[in-house]
Design a protein around this motif. Structure first.
Motif, PDB file in Angstrom:
ATOM      1  N   GLU A   3      73.528  75.366  45.233  1.00  0.00           N
ATOM      2  CA  GLU A   3      74.923  75.140  44.849  1.00  0.00           C
ATOM      3  C   GLU A   3      75.605  76.407  44.348  1.00  0.00           C
ATOM      4  OE1 GLU A   3      72.348  73.327  43.561  1.00  0.00           O
ATOM      5  OE2 GLU A   3      72.570  71.431  44.625  1.00  0.00           O
ATOM      6  N   TYR A  95      77.552  66.565  45.974  1.00  0.00           N
ATOM      7  CA  TYR A  95      77.095  67.168  44.702  1.00  0.00           C
ATOM      8  C   TYR A  95      78.279  67.358  43.751  1.00  0.00           C
ATOM      9  CZ  TYR A  95      75.920  70.910  41.465  1.00  0.00           C
ATOM     10  OH  TYR A  95      75.775  71.665  40.331  1.00  0.00           O
ATOM     11  N   ILE A  96      79.375  67.899  44.259  1.00  0.00           N
ATOM     12  CA  ILE A  96      80.574  68.142  43.438  1.00  0.00           C
ATOM     13  C   ILE A  96      81.118  66.821  42.892  1.00  0.00           C
ATOM     14  CG2 ILE A  96      83.006  68.873  43.532  1.00  0.00           C
ATOM     15  CD1 ILE A  96      81.118  71.213  43.338  1.00  0.00           C
ATOM     16  N   SER A  97      81.233  65.822  43.748  1.00  0.00           N
ATOM     17  CA  SER A  97      81.825  64.546  43.307  1.00  0.00           C
ATOM     18  C   SER A  97      80.932  63.828  42.293  1.00  0.00           C
ATOM     19  CB  SER A  97      82.133  63.655  44.502  1.00  0.00           C
ATOM     20  OG  SER A  97      80.951  63.235  45.123  1.00  0.00           O
ATOM     21  N   GLN A  98      79.623  64.023  42.369  1.00  0.00           N
ATOM     22  CA  GLN A  98      78.716  63.367  41.432  1.00  0.00           C
ATOM     23  C   GLN A  98      78.480  64.165  40.159  1.00  0.00           C
ATOM     24  OE1 GLN A  98      75.109  62.429  43.541  1.00  0.00           O
ATOM     25  NE2 GLN A  98      76.186  61.210  45.090  1.00  0.00           N
ATOM     26  N   SER A  99      78.556  65.489  40.248  1.00  0.00           N
ATOM     27  CA  SER A  99      78.177  66.329  39.125  1.00  0.00           C
ATOM     28  C   SER A  99      79.326  66.778  38.241  1.00  0.00           C
ATOM     29  CB  SER A  99      77.448  67.574  39.632  1.00  0.00           C
ATOM     30  OG  SER A  99      76.301  67.191  40.346  1.00  0.00           O
ATOM     31  N   LEU A 100      80.519  66.846  38.790  1.00  0.00           N
ATOM     32  CA  LEU A 100      81.641  67.357  37.988  1.00  0.00           C
ATOM     33  C   LEU A 100      82.626  66.262  37.653  1.00  0.00           C
ATOM     34  CD1 LEU A 100      82.375  70.725  39.795  1.00  0.00           C
ATOM     35  CD2 LEU A 100      81.079  70.348  37.721  1.00  0.00           C
TER      36      LEU A 100
END
Length: 100
Positions: A3, A95-100
């Motif tokens: 990432e 990853y972005i939608s779940q992590s941030l």
């Protein structure tokens, strides 16, 4: 998928533009008649002309995008063609939608 490496590759506006152009190459680049359209990607020479940078800088940018697994290079003769790696882009988006 790394990432941090992807974020670094996307941090420069020119590299981000290249990735955006490759999303719909028929809108941003001349036809590629010699290699059956854009199935193999966009010739690096056309990317260089559109981005307006030297061959060496364009090459460095494409290497960074490749190392981040955002593009897939295909060598045909003396030219390299690049297309987006949609699998990595989808994973990064998730990853972005779940992590941030």
């Amino acid at each position: 998928m790394n990432e941090i490496q992807i974020m670094k590759a996307l941090a420069h506006p020119k590299r981000l533009s290249i990735l955006q152009w490759l999303k719909s190459p028929e809108e941003h680049f001349p036809p590629h008649q010699e290699v059956d359209g854009f199935k193999q990607g966009v010739c690096v020479g056309f990317i260089q002309a559109k981005v307006g940078l030297s061959q060496s800088v364009t090459s460095q940018y494409m290497t960074l995008l490749h190392q981040a697994e955002l593009v897939i290079p295909t060598r045909i003769g003396k030219w390299t063609y690049y297309r987006r790696n949609e699998e990595t882009i989808a994973k990064f988006s998730s990853y972005i939608s779940q992590s941030l």
